[in-house]
Motif scaffolding. Structure first.
Motif, PDB file in Angstrom:
ATOM      1  N   TRP A 133      -8.826 -72.169  -9.049  1.00 24.92           N
ATOM      2  CA  TRP A 133      -7.665 -71.291  -8.939  1.00 24.92           C
ATOM      3  C   TRP A 133      -6.883 -71.305 -10.242  1.00 24.92           C
ATOM      4  O   TRP A 133      -6.941 -72.247 -11.018  1.00 24.92           O
ATOM      5  N   SER A 134      -6.109 -70.269 -10.448  1.00 25.43           N
ATOM      6  CA  SER A 134      -5.234 -70.225 -11.614  1.00 25.43           C
ATOM      7  C   SER A 134      -4.070 -71.201 -11.406  1.00 25.43           C
ATOM      8  O   SER A 134      -3.761 -71.589 -10.277  1.00 25.43           O
ATOM      9  N   ASP A 135      -3.430 -71.594 -12.501  1.00 25.19           N
ATOM     10  CA  ASP A 135      -2.277 -72.489 -12.413  1.00 25.19           C
ATOM     11  C   ASP A 135      -1.146 -71.813 -11.648  1.00 25.19           C
ATOM     12  O   ASP A 135      -1.029 -70.586 -11.633  1.00 25.19           O
ATOM     13  N   ASP A 136      -0.310 -72.636 -11.012  1.00 26.63           N
ATOM     14  CA  ASP A 136       0.856 -72.157 -10.264  1.00 26.63           C
ATOM     15  C   ASP A 136       0.462 -71.146  -9.196  1.00 26.63           C
ATOM     16  O   ASP A 136       0.985 -70.026  -9.136  1.00 26.63           O
ATOM     17  N   SER A 137      -0.488 -71.535  -8.357  1.00 26.90           N
ATOM     18  CA  SER A 137      -0.929 -70.663  -7.270  1.00 26.90           C
ATOM     19  C   SER A 137      -0.965 -71.445  -5.967  1.00 26.90           C
ATOM     20  O   SER A 137      -0.901 -72.669  -5.953  1.00 26.90           O
ATOM     21  N   VAL A 138      -1.031 -70.715  -4.874  1.00 26.77           N
ATOM     22  CA  VAL A 138      -1.092 -71.313  -3.549  1.00 26.77           C
ATOM     23  C   VAL A 138      -2.147 -70.565  -2.743  1.00 26.77           C
ATOM     24  O   VAL A 138      -2.336 -69.363  -2.917  1.00 26.77           O
ATOM     25  N   GLY A 139      -2.849 -71.291  -1.881  1.00 24.24           N
ATOM     26  CA  GLY A 139      -3.864 -70.663  -1.054  1.00 24.24           C
ATOM     27  C   GLY A 139      -4.240 -71.544   0.122  1.00 24.24           C
ATOM     28  O   GLY A 139      -3.798 -72.690   0.219  1.00 24.24           O
ATOM     29  N   THR A 160      -3.168 -75.552   3.599  1.00 24.75           N
ATOM     30  CA  THR A 160      -2.606 -74.763   2.513  1.00 24.75           C
ATOM     31  C   THR A 160      -2.313 -75.711   1.360  1.00 24.75           C
ATOM     32  O   THR A 160      -1.721 -76.773   1.557  1.00 24.75           O
ATOM     33  N   ILE A 161      -2.732 -75.313   0.170  1.00 23.07           N
ATOM     34  CA  ILE A 161      -2.615 -76.167  -1.018  1.00 23.07           C
ATOM     35  C   ILE A 161      -1.956 -75.359  -2.124  1.00 23.07           C
ATOM     36  O   ILE A 161      -2.246 -74.177  -2.292  1.00 23.07           O
ATOM     37  N   TYR A 162      -1.063 -76.023  -2.868  1.00 18.56           N
ATOM     38  CA  TYR A 162      -0.533 -75.362  -4.053  1.00 18.56           C
ATOM     39  C   TYR A 162      -0.936 -76.135  -5.289  1.00 18.56           C
ATOM     40  O   TYR A 162      -1.120 -77.340  -5.250  1.00 18.56           O
ATOM     41  N   LYS A 163      -1.104 -75.382  -6.360  1.00 18.93           N
ATOM     42  CA  LYS A 163      -1.543 -75.945  -7.634  1.00 18.93           C
ATOM     43  C   LYS A 163      -0.485 -75.635  -8.679  1.00 18.93           C
ATOM     44  O   LYS A 163      -0.074 -74.489  -8.825  1.00 18.93           O
ATOM     45  N   GLY A 164      -0.041 -76.666  -9.383  1.00 15.25           N
ATOM     46  CA  GLY A 164       0.947 -76.463 -10.436  1.00 15.25           C
ATOM     47  C   GLY A 164       2.367 -76.551  -9.911  1.00 15.25           C
ATOM     48  O   GLY A 164       2.671 -77.299  -8.998  1.00 15.25           O
ATOM     49  N   ASN A 176       1.210 -64.951  -6.974  1.00 13.75           N
ATOM     50  CA  ASN A 176       0.360 -66.082  -7.344  1.00 13.75           C
ATOM     51  C   ASN A 176      -0.452 -66.616  -6.165  1.00 13.75           C
ATOM     52  O   ASN A 176      -0.903 -67.746  -6.206  1.00 13.75           O
ATOM     53  N   ARG A 177      -0.642 -65.828  -5.136  1.00 12.79           N
ATOM     54  CA  ARG A 177      -1.375 -66.285  -3.959  1.00 12.79           C
ATOM     55  C   ARG A 177      -2.873 -66.268  -4.220  1.00 12.79           C
ATOM     56  O   ARG A 177      -3.415 -65.311  -4.728  1.00 12.79           O
TER      57      ARG A 177
END
Length: 102
Positions: free
Chosen positions: A45-51, A84-88, A98-99
């Protein structure tokens, strides 16, 4: 919601029953495989994203019992069907543009 990198705790058993010890060891191995899968997927995933990642997809990808994978993922702050996980950065990740989803 979990932050990347995700840690998945394994099962522990300190008793003398060999069947319970074997079950705990198996669950710990599955937890390690889930952790590896989740972190590898979120790394894409790209930085500062959530999914969200669904437990049945993880079970299919790692070739394990869906009920066991669901139970382990529920224990890492998962919901009814996955985690659900967020990155950054959390604030930037929660921005709707940023989803990321699997």
């Amino acid at each position: 919601m979990k932050q990347y990198p995700v840690y998945v705790a394994g099962a522990s058993y300190r008793g003398a029953d060999p069947k319970k010890r074997q079950k705990a060891q198996h669950e710990s191995r599955v937890a390690a495989r889930i952790q590896e899968y989740l972190n590898n997927e979120v790394a894409k995933w790209s930085d500062d994203s959530v999914g969200s990642i669904l437990s049945y997809k993880v079970a299919a990808a790692i070739g394990e019992d869906s009920a066991l994978v669901h139970r382990i993922m529920f224990g890492i702050d998962g919901g009814a069907n996955g985690v659900t996980i967020y990155k950054g950065d959390y604030e930037r990740a929660m921005n709707p543009k940023n989803r990321a989803s699997e």
